[in-house]
Design an enzyme around this catalytic site. Structure first.
Site, PDB file in Angstrom:
ATOM      1  N   ARG A 289      19.594  28.461  -9.960  1.00  0.00           N
ATOM      2  CA  ARG A 289      20.625  29.472 -10.228  1.00  0.00           C
ATOM      3  C   ARG A 289      20.278  30.263 -11.483  1.00  0.00           C
ATOM      4  O   ARG A 289      19.852  29.703 -12.492  1.00  0.00           O
ATOM      5  CB  ARG A 289      21.998  28.821 -10.428  1.00  0.00           C
ATOM      6  CG  ARG A 289      22.562  28.085  -9.251  1.00  0.00           C
ATOM      7  CD  ARG A 289      24.044  27.796  -9.453  1.00  0.00           C
ATOM      8  NE  ARG A 289      24.336  27.230 -10.770  1.00  0.00           N
ATOM      9  CZ  ARG A 289      25.561  26.969 -11.222  1.00  0.00           C
ATOM     10  NH1 ARG A 289      26.605  27.248 -10.454  1.00  0.00           N
ATOM     11  NH2 ARG A 289      25.761  26.444 -12.413  1.00  0.00           N
TER      12      ARG A 289
ATOM     13  N   ASP B 249      40.246  29.754  -6.883  1.00  0.00           N
ATOM     14  CA  ASP B 249      39.535  29.286  -8.064  1.00  0.00           C
ATOM     15  C   ASP B 249      38.649  30.438  -8.531  1.00  0.00           C
ATOM     16  O   ASP B 249      37.754  30.889  -7.805  1.00  0.00           O
ATOM     17  CB  ASP B 249      38.688  28.058  -7.700  1.00  0.00           C
ATOM     18  CG  ASP B 249      37.962  27.465  -8.904  1.00  0.00           C
ATOM     19  OD1 ASP B 249      37.693  28.202  -9.872  1.00  0.00           O
ATOM     20  OD2 ASP B 249      37.637  26.261  -8.856  1.00  0.00           O
TER      21      ASP B 249
ATOM     22  N   PHE C 225      33.302  23.870  -5.032  1.00  0.00           N
ATOM     23  CA  PHE C 225      32.913  23.069  -6.185  1.00  0.00           C
ATOM     24  C   PHE C 225      33.534  21.680  -6.052  1.00  0.00           C
ATOM     25  O   PHE C 225      34.725  21.548  -5.754  1.00  0.00           O
ATOM     26  CB  PHE C 225      33.360  23.728  -7.489  1.00  0.00           C
ATOM     27  CG  PHE C 225      32.722  23.115  -8.698  1.00  0.00           C
ATOM     28  CD1 PHE C 225      31.398  23.373  -8.991  1.00  0.00           C
ATOM     29  CD2 PHE C 225      33.431  22.259  -9.512  1.00  0.00           C
ATOM     30  CE1 PHE C 225      30.790  22.784 -10.095  1.00  0.00           C
ATOM     31  CE2 PHE C 225      32.837  21.667 -10.609  1.00  0.00           C
ATOM     32  CZ  PHE C 225      31.508  21.930 -10.904  1.00  0.00           C
TER      33      PHE C 225
ATOM     34  N   TYR D 263      34.953  29.039 -20.148  1.00  0.00           N
ATOM     35  CA  TYR D 263      33.707  28.753 -20.857  1.00  0.00           C
ATOM     36  C   TYR D 263      32.478  29.334 -20.182  1.00  0.00           C
ATOM     37  O   TYR D 263      31.373  29.212 -20.713  1.00  0.00           O
ATOM     38  CB  TYR D 263      33.518  27.240 -21.059  1.00  0.00           C
ATOM     39  CG  TYR D 263      33.574  26.391 -19.811  1.00  0.00           C
ATOM     40  CD1 TYR D 263      32.495  26.306 -18.947  1.00  0.00           C
ATOM     41  CD2 TYR D 263      34.704  25.648 -19.517  1.00  0.00           C
ATOM     42  CE1 TYR D 263      32.547  25.523 -17.816  1.00  0.00           C
ATOM     43  CE2 TYR D 263      34.767  24.858 -18.394  1.00  0.00           C
ATOM     44  CZ  TYR D 263      33.683  24.792 -17.545  1.00  0.00           C
ATOM     45  OH  TYR D 263      33.741  24.011 -16.408  1.00  0.00           O
ATOM     46  N   LYS D 264      32.646  29.998 -19.040  1.00  0.00           N
ATOM     47  CA  LYS D 264      31.511  30.639 -18.389  1.00  0.00           C
ATOM     48  C   LYS D 264      31.421  32.094 -18.854  1.00  0.00           C
ATOM     49  O   LYS D 264      31.062  32.366 -19.990  1.00  0.00           O
ATOM     50  CB  LYS D 264      31.642  30.519 -16.867  1.00  0.00           C
ATOM     51  CG  LYS D 264      31.702  29.088 -16.343  1.00  0.00           C
ATOM     52  CD  LYS D 264      31.756  29.060 -14.829  1.00  0.00           C
ATOM     53  CE  LYS D 264      32.076  27.689 -14.281  1.00  0.00           C
ATOM     54  NZ  LYS D 264      31.076  26.663 -14.612  1.00  0.00           N
TER      55      LYS D 264
END
Length: 416
Positions: free
Chosen positions: A375, A201, A129, A226-227
């Protein structure tokens, strides 16, 4: 071929299906983007109102004590710990993933500078990322000590890239583009054999796949809430540090919340013992408090049950896309092998961005990442098997009819 009735039967047998009612999901929407932003727990609205109206409105400054605001990062960390294989008092929920990465990478480099100062290489993946790579680049520029970033283009190239020059290996457990999942234990063992430290991560892992940091003998981990953890947009991230390393050095963002005697107001910094030293500044309490609503729902199940459903959902999605959309230019880039797959599935399409926009217009929300990657995230807490079936049928219609070619779907938004 799998039918919609077969999917309805799977939903009827799904032991996790009742948890869906604890999320505020809009009617007419199939939400397949929990890998980017989790859905809102119903309880989050009431919790936010209580923080604002009662704790802030009535309690005022007293709520740092009376409402437990001061200890909220550690308390939430203890609740999150079981989802990532950590122990009590080993996790704090605080700041952002990027800021926490700066902290743990700075600490790891400081540990290595005391052990093996000749090690000046940070290894990561070119597909990591971007913020992880940017933080590493910024920290290297700040330190000005000759560090370099060595990027590999595939998981298979990692073993050869980790040698005696490497100080730290920085990896995302589940790749944000492809959904490829590393073998954390095996890679951490390899990293340690070479004398390096491992930073993981967990942004696309926490709450999505079983993680056991202690069993893997990991060194550092960071991730967001938050995912899959459903903490809310921009909700606070988390940091974990192995107890073997935690007290060896102070992390570089030495703010007052990490001081061992915070309200002595001393002019010199002395870090707290344990993970509390990875706190920095004053916490944004309203947002932080809502993280607990998502964790409350996880407390009603377990990661093995969630993983079983995740794999079943992603297996079904891959199967249905390949059946329904076989005539179209779709390329699966997510591993079929369960041990190498996270909880989202990615397909490439030459017009991927426009296809996603057309899907969103039909109420199927996924997202797009360059280049050409569509995605689709599958959150076992609230995604149903019937939704997977319906989403694929809509995808097939959009591809058959070339709906994506309409001008409105070619317009690029700032967030894709």
């Amino acid at each position: 071929m799998t039918t919609r009735n077969a999917c309805l039967a799977l939903d009827a047998e799904d032991s996790l299906a009742p948890l869906r009612a604890q999320f505020a999901l809009p009617a007419g929407v199939i939400y397949l983007d929990g890998n980017s932003l989790g859905a809102r727990p119903v309880a989050a609205l009431e919790r936010a109102q209580a923080v604002i109206a009662q704790e802030w409105g009535d309690g005022l400054i007293r709520s740092w004590n009376s409402a437990g605001w001061r200890d909220l990062p550690q308390r939430l960390g203890n609740r999150l710990a079981s989802l990532i294989g950590a122990g009590d008092d080993e996790v704090v929920v605080t700041d952002t993933t990027s800021i926490n990465l700066f902290k743990v990478l700075g600490a790891a480099l400081k540990v290595q500078d005391g052990r093996a100062p000749q090690r000046k290489v940070i290894v990561s993946e070119s597909s990591n990322f971007p913020t992880d790579l940017y933080i590493a680049q910024g920290l290297m520029d700040l330190l000005q000590q000759g560090y370099s970033l060595r990027l590999v283009d595939s998981p298979e190239a990692l073993a050869q890239a980790i040698d005696q020059d490497v100080a730290v290996v920085l990896l995302t457990h589940v790749n944000y583009k492809t959904g490829y999942m590393h073998d954390m234990a095996a890679l951490t063992a390899l990293i340690h054999e070479c004398g390096a430290l491992a930073i993981w991560d967990l942004a696309h892992s926490a709450g999505a796949v079983p993680v056991d940091l202690r069993q893997a003998d990991a060194d550092y981990a960071i991730g967001c809430t938050y995912k899959y953890l459903n903490g809310g947009p921009g909700s606070q991230a988390f940091a974990w540090v192995s107890p073997k390393l935690c007290d060896l050095v102070a992390q570089p963002l030495s703010g007052w919340f990490g001081h061992v005697r915070q309200f002595d107001m001393e002019s010199g910094y002395e870090p707290s013992k344990g993970i509390a030293r990875y706190l920095c500044g004053t916490q944004p309490i309203t947002s932080l408090a809502m993280v607990e609503c998502g964790l409350d729902i996880f407390a009603q199940t377990d990661m093995l049950s969630l993983r079983r459903k995740s794999l079943a959902l992603t297996d079904l999605f891959i199967q249905l896309v390949e059946e329904r959309c076989a005539a179209h230019d779709l390329t699966l880039i997510t591993p079929r092998e369960h041990a190498k797959r996270g909880s989202h599935v990615s397909f490439e399409h030459p017009q991927g961005y426009a296809v996603i926009q057309a899907l969103i217009a039909r109420g199927v929300i996924g997202d797009y990442r360059e280049p050409r990657i569509m995605r689709f995230g599958f959150t076992p807490l609230y995604t149903s098997f019937t939704e997977v079936f319906d989403a694929v049928q809509i995808l097939g219609e959009i591809l058959d009819e070339k709906t994506w070619a309409q001008a409105q779907f070619q317009v690029r938004h700032s967030v894709t």
